[in-house]
Scaffold this motif. Structure first.
Motif, short mmCIF file in Angstrom:
data_model
loop_
_atom_site.label_atom_id
_atom_site.label_comp_id
_atom_site.label_asym_id
_atom_site.label_seq_id
_atom_site.Cartn_x
_atom_site.Cartn_y
_atom_site.Cartn_z
N ALA A 1 34.35 -68.74 6.21
CA ALA A 1 34.50 -69.49 6.57
C ALA A 1 34.57 -70.88 6.55
CB ALA A 1 34.58 -69.42 8.95
N SER A 2 33.59 -70.94 5.84
CA SER A 2 32.86 -72.15 5.86
C SER A 2 33.68 -73.30 4.57
CB SER A 2 31.26 -72.26 5.06
OG SER A 2 30.64 -73.08 4.06
N THR A 3 33.63 -74.70 5.24
CA THR A 3 33.93 -75.38 3.84
C THR A 3 34.09 -75.36 2.78
OG1 THR A 3 32.74 -77.09 5.89
CG2 THR A 3 34.84 -77.20 6.18
N LEU A 4 32.83 -74.92 3.12
CA LEU A 4 32.05 -74.78 1.19
C LEU A 4 32.59 -73.03 0.76
CD1 LEU A 4 28.98 -76.24 0.42
CD2 LEU A 4 31.41 -77.85 1.31
N LYS A 5 32.84 -73.76 -1.03
CA LYS A 5 33.23 -72.82 -1.51
C LYS A 5 32.73 -71.15 -1.45
CE LYS A 5 35.38 -74.44 -6.45
NZ LYS A 5 33.78 -76.01 -6.52
N THR A 6 33.38 -70.24 -1.60
CA THR A 6 32.34 -69.52 -1.05
C THR A 6 31.34 -68.88 -1.49
OG1 THR A 6 34.56 -68.49 -0.14
CG2 THR A 6 32.64 -66.64 -0.58
N GLU A 7 31.40 -69.21 -3.09
CA GLU A 7 30.28 -68.80 -3.66
C GLU A 7 29.23 -69.61 -3.81
OE1 GLU A 7 33.41 -69.28 -5.31
OE2 GLU A 7 33.33 -70.56 -6.90
N LEU A 8 28.86 -70.75 -3.34
CA LEU A 8 27.71 -71.73 -2.55
C LEU A 8 27.28 -71.75 -1.83
CD1 LEU A 8 29.47 -75.10 -3.16
CD2 LEU A 8 27.66 -74.42 -5.15
N VAL B 1 25.21 -80.02 0.33
CA VAL B 1 26.81 -79.52 -0.02
C VAL B 1 27.17 -78.91 -1.48
CG1 VAL B 1 27.90 -80.60 2.23
CG2 VAL B 1 27.86 -82.17 -0.06
N ARG B 2 26.26 -79.21 -2.45
CA ARG B 2 26.60 -79.46 -3.77
C ARG B 2 25.92 -78.59 -3.75
NH1 ARG B 2 24.20 -79.92 -8.74
NH2 ARG B 2 22.33 -79.95 -8.60
N ASN B 3 24.82 -77.97 -3.87
CA ASN B 3 24.02 -76.27 -4.16
C ASN B 3 22.82 -76.22 -2.81
OD1 ASN B 3 22.49 -74.16 -5.57
ND2 ASN B 3 21.41 -75.77 -6.83
N PRO B 4 23.30 -75.40 -1.82
CA PRO B 4 22.46 -75.68 -0.76
C PRO B 4 21.52 -74.32 -0.64
CG PRO B 4 24.72 -74.51 -0.40
CD PRO B 4 24.99 -75.03 -1.57
N LYS B 5 21.72 -73.57 -1.73
CA LYS B 5 21.10 -71.92 -2.26
C LYS B 5 19.92 -72.63 -2.66
CE LYS B 5 24.51 -69.25 -2.71
NZ LYS B 5 25.57 -67.99 -2.75
N GLN B 6 19.60 -74.17 -2.92
CA GLN B 6 18.28 -74.34 -3.56
C GLN B 6 17.09 -74.74 -2.75
OE1 GLN B 6 17.94 -78.92 -5.05
NE2 GLN B 6 20.32 -78.81 -4.41
N PHE B 7 17.64 -74.46 -1.88
CA PHE B 7 16.29 -74.73 -0.96
C PHE B 7 15.84 -73.35 -0.47
CE2 PHE B 7 19.20 -78.47 -0.44
CZ PHE B 7 18.23 -79.43 -0.54
N SER C 1 20.88 -81.12 10.28
CA SER C 1 20.67 -79.54 10.31
C SER C 1 22.60 -79.30 10.70
CB SER C 1 20.08 -79.28 11.73
OG SER C 1 20.17 -79.91 12.60
N ASP C 2 22.16 -80.45 11.06
CA ASP C 2 24.28 -80.69 11.62
C ASP C 2 25.08 -79.43 10.36
OD1 ASP C 2 23.61 -80.87 14.16
OD2 ASP C 2 26.12 -82.11 14.41
N GLU C 3 24.94 -80.73 9.65
CA GLU C 3 25.50 -80.82 8.01
C GLU C 3 25.20 -78.61 7.86
OE1 GLU C 3 23.30 -82.36 4.70
OE2 GLU C 3 25.03 -82.65 3.59
N ALA C 4 23.89 -78.99 7.84
CA ALA C 4 23.60 -77.29 7.42
C ALA C 4 24.35 -76.56 7.74
CB ALA C 4 21.88 -76.79 7.89
N ALA C 5 24.33 -76.90 9.79
CA ALA C 5 25.33 -76.02 10.53
C ALA C 5 26.64 -75.80 9.90
CB ALA C 5 25.00 -76.45 11.69
N MET C 6 26.98 -76.61 8.86
CA MET C 6 28.28 -76.61 8.70
C MET C 6 28.62 -75.21 8.06
SD MET C 6 31.16 -77.35 11.56
CE MET C 6 32.21 -76.94 9.95
N LEU C 7 27.64 -75.61 7.06
CA LEU C 7 27.68 -74.77 5.43
C LEU C 7 27.81 -72.73 6.21
CD1 LEU C 7 24.51 -75.99 3.38
CD2 LEU C 7 27.10 -76.72 3.30
N MET D 1 27.73 -71.03 15.72
CA MET D 1 26.64 -69.76 14.92
C MET D 1 24.90 -70.34 14.64
SD MET D 1 28.93 -67.30 14.34
CE MET D 1 27.82 -66.59 13.69
N LEU D 2 24.68 -71.56 14.85
CA LEU D 2 23.51 -71.76 14.44
C LEU D 2 22.72 -71.78 15.71
CD1 LEU D 2 22.19 -72.54 12.40
CD2 LEU D 2 22.14 -74.67 12.49
#
Ligand code: IPM
Ligand code: MG
Length: 371
Positions: A120-127, A235-241, A255-261, A267-268
């Protein structure tokens, strides 16, 4: 010794705040019956609802009650009806007064992607699949409260608007400690975010966070990042954090940006915490990150999950009821796995349900889990 009931002040506020809070009340009722937890729940007005009734976004009585209870749960504030009011009278002022007077300097905004929602994320699932980051936003300082502020008319008739970004060393250090303490229970990595390349307050922020780290937390990992780069990296590589710690304004935006991930702002959850006093007590307010969404208010479209997970954060951080918090989170996971979706997270092939039907499903799932 008899344990005292846990006191909660519920402030549903405006728009969908009331609908999502209604579902949380049902879940709280279930916990009382099914798990023997005793709550003293009172309800009050905040934001536009309070303006309509009392001509102020937060009465002194409600403010005083918020100071007394163990925890506050807030829905959302604001709406077009009150947009033209004077700044000091706007619905948002009620929320900002609560944060400031309760001295809730540490705002925890976890962004967790549920497996069922990764697509459901606007980003690619694997990201985003498996994403679990915690944003710690400083909440009582910075440009939100800095003086001088205001709009003035200059001698030539033009106008000038002023706000002040200001931070002191204790303000930076205390929120940094919250971030490091939380990181210690997670992956141990903190990224501190500011604009030290253009702002003196950012230079100070970076120096003070580094100092707290060097003196007290050197076994963890600390990196520094400029806020614009952080927005891009999210949005490039959120899992680095793992844990991000940042100021009030950058934290609001990131935090709004992270929410959309995570698929939806719906959901946040968030927790806003004060300092722990000598008796171990800590003032706290919990609220979904989403707003009052006036466009869908009253239509049964709202997603109650962010408010519900804010309540489960309350169980964990204010009441030490980690088991009950986990139970609620498991119920949320299972209901999503089962294919139910409110409109904001609707996906092809899933069942679109209303706020209330989502609540029904959660209660049924809790019954099942507890059986
Ligand atoms: C939030 C909101 C608030 C803020 C508003 C409603 C004042 O956007 O909690 O993120 O800017 O802090
Ligand atoms: Mg915001």
């Amino acid at each position: 010794m008899a344990t005292r009931n846990k006191s909660i002040l519920m402030l549903p506020g405006d728009g969908i705040g009331r609908e999502v809070m209604g579902e949380v009340r049902r879940i709280a009722g279930w916990l009382e019956k099914g798990r023997g937890v005793a709550f003293d729940i009172s309800e009050g007005l905040v934001g536009g609802a309070s303006i309509d009734e009392h001509n102020t976004p937060l009465t002194d009585e409600t403010m005083a009650e918020a100071m007394e209870v163990d925890a506050v749960l807030l829905g959302a504030v604001g709406g077009p009806k009150w947009d033209d009011l004077d700044f000091a009278l706007k619905p948002e002022r009620g929320l900002l007064r609560l944060r400031k007077e309760m001295d809730l300097f540490a705002n925890l905004r976890p962004a967790i992607v549920f497996d069922a929602l990764a697509e459901a994320s606007t980003l690619k699932t694997e990201l985003v699949s498996g994403l679990d980051i915690m944003i710690i936003r400083e909440l009582t300082g910075g440009v939100y409260f800095g003086e001088p502020r205001g709009i003035e008319t200059l001698p030539d008739g033009s106008r000038r608007g002023v706000n002040t970004q200001v931070y002191t060393t204790p303000e930076i250090q205390r929120v940094a400690r919250v971030a490091f303490d939380l990181a210690r229970q997670r992956e141990g990595r903190v990224c501190s975010v500011e604009k030290a390349n253009v702002m003196e307050s950012g230079v100070l922020w970076r120096q003070e966070v580094q100092k707290v780290y060097d003196e007290e937390y050197a076994d963890l990992e600390l990196t520094h990042m400029y806020a614009d780069n952080c927005a891009m990296q999210l949005v490039r590589n959120p899992k680095q954090f793992d844990v991000i710690v940042t100021d009030n304004l950058f934290g609001d935006m990131l935090s709004d940006e992270a929410a959309m991930l995570t698929g939806s702002l719906g959901m946040l959850p968030s927790a806003s915490l004060g300092a722990t006093d000598a008796t171990g007590r800590r003032r706290a307010l919990y609220e979904p990150v989403h707003g009052s969404a006036p466009d869908i208010a009253g239509s049964g479209l709202a997603n109650p999950l962010a408010c519900l997970m804010s309540f489960s954060m309350m169980l964990r951080y204010s009441f030490d009821l980690a088991d009950d918090a986990e139970l609620i989170e498991r119920a949320v996971t299972n209901v999503l796995d089962g294919g139910l979706r409110t409109a904001d997270i609707m996906q092809e092939g899933k069942a679109k349900v209303s706020t209330g039907v989502m609540g029904d499903a959660l209660l049924r799932e809790l019954d099942k889990l507890a059986a």
